[in-house]
Design an enzyme around this catalytic site. Structure first.
Site, short mmCIF file in Angstrom:
data_model
loop_
_atom_site.label_atom_id
_atom_site.label_comp_id
_atom_site.label_asym_id
_atom_site.label_seq_id
_atom_site.Cartn_x
_atom_site.Cartn_y
_atom_site.Cartn_z
N CYS A 284 0.85 -1.21 0.00
CA CYS A 284 0.00 0.00 0.00
C CYS A 284 0.87 1.23 0.00
O CYS A 284 0.40 2.31 -0.35
CB CYS A 284 -0.98 0.08 1.15
SG CYS A 284 -0.99 -1.22 2.28
N GLU A 385 -5.11 3.03 -7.65
CA GLU A 385 -4.11 2.11 -7.13
C GLU A 385 -4.00 0.90 -8.07
O GLU A 385 -5.01 0.27 -8.41
CB GLU A 385 -4.51 1.63 -5.73
CG GLU A 385 -3.43 0.76 -5.11
CD GLU A 385 -3.74 0.39 -3.65
OE1 GLU A 385 -4.89 0.02 -3.37
OE2 GLU A 385 -2.81 0.46 -2.83
#
Ligand code: UN1
Length: 496
Positions: A284, A385
């Protein structure tokens, strides 16, 4: 013979009631079966929650320093088993072995940290406005806590959550990702060996949207913590809000490195390679955007693409490998979709951009390190993302422009600045709107003694790890105690 991994409920390893199983495979070679794993149903979750509930009153009453001693023993066992566990991480998740060792090291760090926390767990003692009266706050556990964890840090992330929850006196049920159940079981085995009482830690397996969701919304669970995708996190936020249940979320990121024209370019390049392609971009905190000052843009892009192209892709256990596989086919296809989208949006594909399936690589899902230049901040590859080895390089002219590119996204986990000008780094450090800011370092590599958490859509404002505002604040609630020993009724705010 294939290993079998069972649920861990009330201190014993038991098959799921429906006797169903699923398989965990090595992502670098799907032919390598890690284990058959119990597929839990709702009844297994009910049992795990009941076991946690039953153990809770004994566990919360055990003095916190004693709980800390168990975590200290777990830390020592993790140290002893570090190499074996790291190889398990690499085999089941795919990251290169040096990072597998790092994954276990992060669990060791948090185990020692939380063990020490058993002798702190501070509240406050403050003076009372009235005579013969004292005021203090103490921490109490939340109760039974559900933990749902991802595959990208298959030892470290479960450890962050477990050890913090346990030191505060909570009983837990862990539901790890179905891609990395063997690592989770190995961690729970260590806790069992360290002496965790029966029922305090329970482990169930199964898909997040079925077993995970059932567990987190279970009527006898008091709080929940989740690390994973934004979509799943937002769904949990909706479900748990109506239950009035505390929920800690760590979700996605779209982290950027800003490279100023005065930066040490060699250092910035190393940082961009490490942040962009470490863990095959499956963090992340991965640096998926490099925002480079226009004066050094051409030079940076050329050197960056050249280095990316030279990286070795392969199985993580091979010493020469820099980049392991994607976790599974569906993740691999998602990354290839983004590469197609980037090309269609008009970005320039400088290197990579394709699946590698020659020879042994055909048995997993490998993607060549991919660099796009001429990316504009509004492109999807610059905003969403990707969670793979794809890095977009964007150019900027003014500092305000660079700050805006970072701050206008819904994500706000980590960011980084490479510059040798102290005034520039000080200004960016103040202005960047992310939970973590690195100066002259990449976007990855947070240490456990400070909070780890994202802002805006990257998290819920309940960070992981240690430090003020870290996980201890989530896994405990404050109780305030006023003790009056005057022997008469004293009225706060009224009596003078
Ligand atoms: C994650 O990417 O999900 O800061 C966690 C880091 C690691 C943790 C990453 N210590 O990159």
């Amino acid at each position: 013979m294939t290993d079998i991994i069972r649920n861990y409920i009330a201190g014993s390893w038991t098959d799921a009631l429906a006797e169903k199983r699923f398989i965990s495979r090595n992502p670098a070679d799907y032919r390598d079966v890690m284990a058959e794993v119990s597929l839990s149903g709702f009844a297994d979750v009910d049992q795990a929650v009941a076991a946690a509930r039953q153990s809770h009153s004994g566990w919360r009453r055990l003095p916190a320093p004693r709980r800390g001693e168990i975590l200290f023993r777990a830390a020592e066992l993790l140290v002893k088993n570090k190499q074996r566990l790291a190889e398990l991480v690499t085999r089941e998740m795919g990251k290169v072995i040096s990072e597998g060792l790092g994954d276990v090291q992060e669990a060791i760090d948090i185990a020692y940290y939380m063990a020490g926390e058993g002798r702190r767990l501070q509240g406050e003692t403050v003076p009372s406005e009235l005579p013969d009266k004292d005021c203090k706050s103490v921490r109490e556990p939340l109760g039974v806590v559900a933990l749902v964890t991802p595959w990208n840090f298959p030892i470290a992330i479960p450890a962050w959550k477990l050890f913090a929850a346990l030191i505060c006196g909570n009983s837990v049920i862990l539901k790890p990702s179905s891609d990395t159940p063997v690592c989770a079981a190995a961690l729970v085995e260590i806790l069992a060996e360290a002496g965790i009482p029966s029922g305090v830690v329970n482990l169930v397996f199964g898909p997040g949207d079925v077993v995970g969701e059932y567990l987190m919304t279970h009527p006898d669970v008091d709080a929940a913590s989740f690390t994973g995708s934004c979509a799943a996190g937002e769904q949990l936020e909706r479900l748990l809000a109506v239950l009035h249940r505390p929920l800690a979320l760590e979700m996605g990121g779209k982290n950027a490195i800003i490279v100023m024209d005065d930066a040490n370019l060699e250092l910035a390049l190393e940082g961009a390679i490490w942040g962009g392609f470490g863990t095959t971009g499956q963090r992340c905190t991965a640096a998926s955007r490099i925002i480079v000052h226009e004066r050094v843009y051409e030079q940076f892009v050329e050197l960056f693409a050249e280095r990316a192209a030279r990286m070795e892709v392969g199985a993580g256990l091979e010493p020469a490998t820099h980049l392991g596989p994607l976790i599974n086919d569906s993740q691999g296809r998602r990354v290839l979709d983004y590469i197609r989208i980037g090309t269609e949006e008009g970005a320039t594909l400088l290197t990579g951009g394709r699946r590698l399936d020659e020879g042994d690589l055909a048995h997993g899902f490998f993607i060549a390190p991919t660099v796009f230049s001429n990316v504009t901040p509004s492109m999807r590859i610059a905003r969403e993302e990707i969670f793979g080895p794809v890095v977009s390089v964007i150019s900027f002219a003014t500092l305000d422009e660079a700050i805006n590119i970072v701050n206008t996204l819904p994500f706000g986990l980590s960011s980084s600045i490479f510059s040798q000008n102290v005034n520039v780094t000080a200004r960016l450090e103040r202005e960047l709107s992310t939970g973590i800011v690195y100066i002259n370092a990449s976007t990855i590599g947070a240490e456990v003694q400070l909070p780890f958490g994202g802002w805006r859509h990257s998290g819920s404002g309940h960070p992981e790890a240690g430090g003020r505002g870290g996980a201890i604040d989530f896994y405990s609630k404050m109780k305030v105690i006023y003790r009056d020993f005057s022997g008469r009724l004293q009225r706060a705010q009224i009596d003078k």
